[in-house]
Design a protein around this motif. Structure first.
Motif, PDB file in Angstrom:
ATOM      1  N   ALA A   8       0.831  -1.205   0.000  1.00 34.50           N
ATOM      2  CA  ALA A   8       0.000   0.000   0.000  1.00 34.50           C
ATOM      3  C   ALA A   8       0.867   1.257   0.000  1.00 34.50           C
ATOM      4  CB  ALA A   8      -0.934  -0.007   1.201  1.00 34.50           C
ATOM      5  N   LEU A   9       1.954   1.249   0.765  1.00 36.78           N
ATOM      6  CA  LEU A   9       2.842   2.414   0.798  1.00 36.78           C
ATOM      7  C   LEU A   9       3.554   2.608  -0.537  1.00 36.78           C
ATOM      8  CD1 LEU A   9       4.343   2.131   4.394  1.00 36.78           C
ATOM      9  CD2 LEU A   9       2.730   3.831   3.537  1.00 36.78           C
ATOM     10  N   ILE A  10       3.979   1.527  -1.160  1.00 38.64           N
ATOM     11  CA  ILE A  10       4.616   1.629  -2.481  1.00 38.64           C
ATOM     12  C   ILE A  10       3.622   2.178  -3.508  1.00 38.64           C
ATOM     13  CG2 ILE A  10       5.584   0.280  -4.388  1.00 38.64           C
ATOM     14  CD1 ILE A  10       6.893  -1.515  -2.259  1.00 38.64           C
ATOM     15  N   PHE A  11       2.393   1.695  -3.472  1.00 40.52           N
ATOM     16  CA  PHE A  11       1.360   2.197  -4.382  1.00 40.52           C
ATOM     17  C   PHE A  11       1.107   3.681  -4.133  1.00 40.52           C
ATOM     18  CE2 PHE A  11      -3.120   2.985  -5.470  1.00 40.52           C
ATOM     19  CZ  PHE A  11      -3.058   2.681  -6.831  1.00 40.52           C
ATOM     20  N   ALA A  12       1.039   4.104  -2.880  1.00 41.88           N
ATOM     21  CA  ALA A  12       0.826   5.517  -2.558  1.00 41.88           C
ATOM     22  C   ALA A  12       1.988   6.371  -3.064  1.00 41.88           C
ATOM     23  CB  ALA A  12       0.655   5.685  -1.050  1.00 41.88           C
ATOM     24  N   LEU A  13       3.196   5.853  -2.979  1.00 46.81           N
ATOM     25  CA  LEU A  13       4.364   6.570  -3.488  1.00 46.81           C
ATOM     26  C   LEU A  13       4.265   6.759  -5.000  1.00 46.81           C
ATOM     27  CD1 LEU A  13       7.165   7.771  -2.838  1.00 46.81           C
ATOM     28  CD2 LEU A  13       8.115   5.502  -3.267  1.00 46.81           C
ATOM     29  N   PHE A  14       3.859   5.711  -5.729  1.00 44.22           N
ATOM     30  CA  PHE A  14       3.699   5.824  -7.180  1.00 44.22           C
ATOM     31  C   PHE A  14       2.598   6.826  -7.547  1.00 44.22           C
ATOM     32  CE2 PHE A  14       5.768   1.532  -7.637  1.00 44.22           C
ATOM     33  CZ  PHE A  14       6.868   2.003  -8.336  1.00 44.22           C
ATOM     34  N   VAL A  15       1.497   6.827  -6.814  1.00 44.86           N
ATOM     35  CA  VAL A  15       0.418   7.784  -7.073  1.00 44.86           C
ATOM     36  C   VAL A  15       0.916   9.209  -6.837  1.00 44.86           C
ATOM     37  CG1 VAL A  15      -1.835   8.602  -6.263  1.00 44.86           C
ATOM     38  CG2 VAL A  15      -1.460   6.164  -6.644  1.00 44.86           C
ATOM     39  N   ALA A  16       1.657   9.411  -5.746  1.00 42.23           N
ATOM     40  CA  ALA A  16       2.179  10.752  -5.449  1.00 42.23           C
ATOM     41  C   ALA A  16       3.158  11.206  -6.534  1.00 42.23           C
ATOM     42  CB  ALA A  16       2.851  10.746  -4.086  1.00 42.23           C
ATOM     43  N   MET A  17       4.036  10.311  -6.984  1.00 40.93           N
ATOM     44  CA  MET A  17       4.988  10.667  -8.049  1.00 40.93           C
ATOM     45  C   MET A  17       4.234  11.007  -9.334  1.00 40.93           C
ATOM     46  SD  MET A  17       8.155   7.978  -7.318  1.00 40.93           S
ATOM     47  CE  MET A  17       8.087   7.415  -8.959  1.00 40.93           C
ATOM     48  N   PHE A  18       3.225  10.233  -9.672  1.00 36.79           N
ATOM     49  CA  PHE A  18       2.424  10.486 -10.860  1.00 36.79           C
ATOM     50  C   PHE A  18       1.721  11.844 -10.755  1.00 36.79           C
ATOM     51  CE2 PHE A  18      -1.653  10.132 -13.146  1.00 36.79           C
ATOM     52  CZ  PHE A  18      -1.183   9.885 -14.430  1.00 36.79           C
ATOM     53  N   ALA A  19       1.178  12.138  -9.587  1.00 34.09           N
ATOM     54  CA  ALA A  19       0.451  13.397  -9.397  1.00 34.09           C
ATOM     55  C   ALA A  19       1.388  14.586  -9.493  1.00 34.09           C
ATOM     56  CB  ALA A  19      -0.249  13.380  -8.040  1.00 34.09           C
ATOM     57  N   ILE A  20       2.553  14.488  -8.920  1.00 33.95           N
ATOM     58  CA  ILE A  20       3.507  15.607  -8.942  1.00 33.95           C
ATOM     59  C   ILE A  20       3.976  15.897 -10.368  1.00 33.95           C
ATOM     60  CG2 ILE A  20       5.817  16.304  -8.214  1.00 33.95           C
ATOM     61  CD1 ILE A  20       5.211  14.898  -5.553  1.00 33.95           C
ATOM     62  N   GLN A  21       4.075  14.888 -11.194  1.00 33.60           N
ATOM     63  CA  GLN A  21       4.532  15.080 -12.574  1.00 33.60           C
ATOM     64  C   GLN A  21       3.432  15.643 -13.471  1.00 33.60           C
ATOM     65  OE1 GLN A  21       6.090  11.310 -13.837  1.00 33.60           O
ATOM     66  NE2 GLN A  21       7.908  11.455 -12.521  1.00 33.60           N
ATOM     67  N   ASN A  22       2.198  15.636 -13.008  1.00 34.35           N
ATOM     68  CA  ASN A  22       1.077  16.140 -13.806  1.00 34.35           C
ATOM     69  C   ASN A  22       0.448  17.332 -13.094  1.00 34.35           C
ATOM     70  OD1 ASN A  22       0.689  14.108 -16.093  1.00 34.35           O
ATOM     71  ND2 ASN A  22       0.916  12.818 -14.276  1.00 34.35           N
ATOM     72  N   THR A  23       1.048  18.507 -13.294  1.00 35.88           N
ATOM     73  CA  THR A  23       0.601  19.714 -12.583  1.00 35.88           C
ATOM     74  C   THR A  23      -0.228  20.650 -13.452  1.00 35.88           C
ATOM     75  OG1 THR A  23       2.673  20.804 -13.153  1.00 35.88           O
ATOM     76  CG2 THR A  23       2.577  19.646 -11.026  1.00 35.88           C
ATOM     77  N   VAL A  24      -0.658  20.218 -14.574  1.00 35.13           N
ATOM     78  CA  VAL A  24      -1.414  21.054 -15.512  1.00 35.13           C
ATOM     79  C   VAL A  24      -2.781  21.384 -14.922  1.00 35.13           C
ATOM     80  CG1 VAL A  24      -2.320  21.140 -17.862  1.00 35.13           C
ATOM     81  CG2 VAL A  24      -0.269  19.806 -17.364  1.00 35.13           C
ATOM     82  N   PRO A  25      -3.242  22.640 -15.064  1.00 32.14           N
ATOM     83  CA  PRO A  25      -4.595  22.965 -14.617  1.00 32.14           C
ATOM     84  C   PRO A  25      -5.625  22.361 -15.586  1.00 32.14           C
ATOM     85  CG  PRO A  25      -3.390  24.972 -15.234  1.00 32.14           C
ATOM     86  CD  PRO A  25      -2.483  23.817 -15.471  1.00 32.14           C
ATOM     87  N   VAL A  26      -6.695  21.812 -15.015  1.00 32.30           N
ATOM     88  CA  VAL A  26      -7.733  21.168 -15.820  1.00 32.30           C
ATOM     89  C   VAL A  26      -9.107  21.646 -15.361  1.00 32.30           C
ATOM     90  CG1 VAL A  26      -6.400  19.091 -16.354  1.00 32.30           C
ATOM     91  CG2 VAL A  26      -7.804  19.166 -14.295  1.00 32.30           C
TER      92      VAL A  26
END
Length: 124
Positions: A8-26
């Motif tokens: 679960a912690l590894i998955f949360a880390l991947f989600v956080a990394m994915f979110a940080i790399q996608n900072t475009v306003p939508v």
């Protein structure tokens, strides 16, 4: 359980990394609401948190259900143990009554009656 936590912690880390790399306003539309220029990071992390809360609540429902079932089975177990002890006590008391009702004199009388019958059969 620990392996589940690590995954679960590894998955949360991947989600956080994915979110940080996608900072475009939508722009987000949901049912009757429309949100303009929201950072994609907030949408991704908000969705992940909402999913985690849903999983937590469903897990709690299952845990409460299992807890109630365990309590029910414990009560049934206690009842059956008490019933078992009552039956054992009934057996003990009936055995002691049988022992008190059967005297050695009765045995002697039976032995003499049996011997008499045997001698009668042999003599006939």
């Amino acid at each position: 359980m620990q392996m589940y936590l690590v995954i679960a912690l590894i998955f949360a880390l991947f989600v956080a990394m994915f979110a940080i790399q996608n900072t475009v306003p939508v722009a987000i539309s949901f049912l009757f609401w429309t949100f303009q220029d929201i950072s994609l990071v907030l949408v991704i992390l908000g969705s992940a948190v909402f999913g985690a809360i849903c999983v937590f609540l469903l897990g709690m429902v299952k845990q409460v259900s299992q807890s109630m079932k365990i309590k029910e089975l414990d009560n049934e177990n206690k009842r059956l143990r008490a019933e078992n002890e009552d039956l054992k006590e009934d057996i003990r008391s009936s055995k002691s009554q049988q022992a008190n009702n059967f005297f050695p004199e009765d045995v002697r009388e039976l032995q003499t009656e049996t011997k008499e019958k045997e001698t009668e059969e042999h003599s006939s």
